[in-house]
Every structure is written in C-alpha cells, then in structure tokens.
Design an enzyme around this catalytic site. Sequence first.
Site, PDB file in Angstrom:
ATOM      1  N   SER A   1       9.969  -0.722  -4.104  1.00  0.00           N
ATOM      2  CA  SER A   1       8.537  -1.053  -4.009  1.00  0.00           C
ATOM      3  C   SER A   1       8.162  -1.815  -2.740  1.00  0.00           C
ATOM      4  CB  SER A   1       8.093  -1.839  -5.240  1.00  0.00           C
ATOM      5  OG  SER A   1       8.069  -0.985  -6.350  1.00  0.00           O
TER       6      SER A   1
ATOM      7  N   LYS B   1       5.970   0.041  -0.486  1.00  0.00           N
ATOM      8  CA  LYS B   1       4.526   0.171  -0.751  1.00  0.00           C
ATOM      9  C   LYS B   1       3.712  -0.585   0.304  1.00  0.00           C
ATOM     10  CE  LYS B   1       5.340   0.701  -5.734  1.00  0.00           C
ATOM     11  NZ  LYS B   1       5.439  -0.020  -7.025  1.00  0.00           N
TER      12      LYS B   1
ATOM     13  N   TYR C   1       6.352   9.622  -2.127  1.00  0.00           N
ATOM     14  CA  TYR C   1       6.557   8.329  -2.783  1.00  0.00           C
ATOM     15  C   TYR C   1       8.041   8.064  -3.062  1.00  0.00           C
ATOM     16  CZ  TYR C   1       6.615   4.769  -6.403  1.00  0.00           C
ATOM     17  OH  TYR C   1       6.917   3.640  -7.130  1.00  0.00           O
TER      18      TYR C   1
ATOM     19  N   TYR D   1       3.966  -8.291  -9.077  1.00  0.00           N
ATOM     20  CA  TYR D   1       3.440  -7.713 -10.336  1.00  0.00           C
ATOM     21  C   TYR D   1       2.950  -8.796 -11.286  1.00  0.00           C
ATOM     22  CZ  TYR D   1       5.967  -3.933  -8.250  1.00  0.00           C
ATOM     23  OH  TYR D   1       6.426  -3.022  -7.347  1.00  0.00           O
TER      24      TYR D   1
ATOM     25  N   VAL E   1      12.867  -2.886  -6.877  1.00  0.00           N
ATOM     26  CA  VAL E   1      13.932  -2.872  -7.894  1.00  0.00           C
ATOM     27  C   VAL E   1      15.320  -2.638  -7.300  1.00  0.00           C
ATOM     28  CG1 VAL E   1      12.529  -2.335  -9.928  1.00  0.00           C
ATOM     29  CG2 VAL E   1      13.437  -0.457  -8.530  1.00  0.00           C
TER      30      VAL E   1
HETATM   31  O1  DON Z   1       8.873   4.119  -8.806  1.00  0.00           O
HETATM   32  C1  DON Z   1       9.716   3.306  -9.166  1.00  0.00           C
HETATM   33  O2  DON Z   1       9.802   2.936 -10.322  1.00  0.00           O
HETATM   34  C2  DON Z   1      10.667   2.765  -8.112  1.00  0.00           C
HETATM   35  N1  DON Z   1      10.912   3.762  -7.118  1.00  0.00           N
HETATM   36  C3  DON Z   1      10.106   1.549  -7.456  1.00  0.00           C
HETATM   37  C4  DON Z   1       9.704   0.462  -8.431  1.00  0.00           C
HETATM   38  C5  DON Z   1       9.889  -0.915  -7.913  1.00  0.00           C
HETATM   39  O3  DON Z   1      10.590  -1.170  -6.976  1.00  0.00           O
HETATM   40  C6  DON Z   1       9.243  -2.005  -8.691  1.00  0.00           C
HETATM   41  N2  DON Z   1       9.520  -3.291  -8.081  1.00  0.00           N
HETATM   42  N3  DON Z   1       9.986  -4.287  -8.414  1.00  0.00           N
END
Ligand code: DON
Length: 305
Positions: A61, A64, A189, A241, A259
């Site tokens: 994330s 983003k 994405y 978040y 993550v």
């Molecule tokens: O789309 C997802 O769920 C992962 N590629 C990225 C989510 C993420 O990193 C949330 N952050 N803490």
Amino acid sequence: MQGLLESIIENNKDLVKEGKVASYIPLLGQGNPDHLGIAVTNLDGREYLAGDWEVKYTMQSISKVISLMLAIMDKGSRNVFSKVGMEPTGDGFNSIVNLEVKKLSKPYNPMINAGAIVISSLIEGATVEERIKRIVTFAQKITDNKSIRVNEEVYQSEQETGDRNRALAYFMKSNNILTGSVEESLEVYFKQCSIEVNSRDISRIGAMLANDGILPWTGERIISRETARIVKTIMVTCGMYDESGEFAVHIGIPAKSGVGGGIMAAVPRRMGIGVFGPSLDEKGNSIAGIKMLQELSKELDLSIF
Ligand code: DON
C-alpha cells in the site's frame, strides 16, 4: 543519529515475535518475521541506515502514494478528487461495506484499496505495460534507484488471490465509479503493490515529500509543493487506515504503511524515514515499524502537532 537508529533496532528486537506476517497474499507469508530495518534521509541528503535496511520487500500500500502523485500530475487534483474522496474511514483497508450501504459516488479516500484501484485506473499510458512502466520509472526517479522493479512472483500471487480487490473493482464498475477495463486497472494496481524496495528507498520517498516535492540530493523538483501538501495531509488522515488517529496522537508524522511490513514517513522540513518489520497488527500495519517510529519521534521531537 546513527547510534540512535542502532539502539532503536536493538530496543525493538523482541517485538518481531508479536503479530503475524501477512499471508492472505501467499507469497508474503514467506517473509522473515525477524527482519527489522530503519533508514533516515535528511534534507541535506545525508542518510543513516541500521538493521536489515537492505532487505527488499514489496511496497504494497505504500505504492498508493506513488500512484496518487502520478495521477495528480496526469489529471490534476480537481479531476482526481472528483473520483476519489479525501475522508478517512474507521474501516479496514479492504472494506467493501460502505460502497453499497452508503451508496457512495466515490470511494472515501485514495489509501484504501477501493480508492487506490480507482487511482490506478487514472494513470495515463497507451497500454497497461506503459502505465505500469510509468509508475516504476517514477518510483526509480524518486528513490534514485534504477534497479527498482516489480517482483513478478508476488504479482502472480496477488493476481491469483486478489478476489476481494476484484470484488471491489467490479462493484465499482457496476456503479460507474470505475470506468474502463476492470482487469487492466487491477493489473496496474497489483503490479504497483508488487514493486520491490528496501528501507532506504522508502526513506527517500519520505524525504522528497518532507522537502515539499524536491529531491534533497539534487534539488530537482519532482512534484509541486501543492501536491506534496495534499499527499502528506492524506497520509496523516488515512495513511494508517483505521489506526490513523492513534498513530497521529502517539507519533504525529504523515506516514503510509504496507502489508509487506514497510512504513514510509515524511517529517515536514526535517527528514524521510523508512522502517521495516514484516509482523503486522490486525489493521495490517507493522508492529515493530510503528514502535520504531514512536521511539524516533519521541527522541527527536518529530510530531507535527
Ligand atoms: O491489495 C492489497 O490487499 C495489497 N496489495 C495491499 C494492501 C496493503 O498493503 C494494506 N496496508 N497495510
């Protein structure tokens, strides 16, 4: 500074046992929970590195922020925020519920998955490959690291198991929130999430933002001061978040987690910070990463509030 970073690594070593490495993307489950890294890039370009700062991980994330900056450069902020909101949610990063229950005309913000998928759909390029290449090249430029690339194995793993993101995207398509090819937007994405970096790379992104959009080591402007301001503000309100409020109280620095275990932080007019620890709390944020940032913030009085 070097001594401080080394003692922060030492002080937080035991925390790696808490929490869990993300496994809903199977390849992330192979991450070593013992890793702990920290990097600081000052606005005079000096860098301080400690622990496993060199270990590579995927941005997830944190990407983003990269795609948001690029989308604003491509389309202008008015356009971008006509399609994605600026409001925090008290929900998890992959929550679906608000889109239907609140009959939203746009996702709450660009940091949750729904908003980030819309942002990915806005990145310009004649083909999907070109759009992805633009994001990777932009990340290479900000980090001054030409070797940055997509980890194809992680990408495959995300593509194979990304059904929740697919559900979000198709739901948004059915409501005309997302236009164009859903699968292409998801490919962009998933690939941006799979860009591999180390903690120094991440701290350099933070330093550029901390320096109002200018690379500290060359003086080159990457984004406008206004875009840097918008991005840092959204990092404060939405970057962690449904933990953004607590993070603001205890640490008080614009930050974005992923993550993969990384957190990118930008201390306005002071420094960029990259921290890494793959064990996550239930909100998807690095436990040791948060604690290391907390210690650094306290020691150096970094809170912006
Ligand atoms: O789309 C997802 O769920 C992962 N590629 C990225 C989510 C993420 O990193 C949330 N952050 N803490």
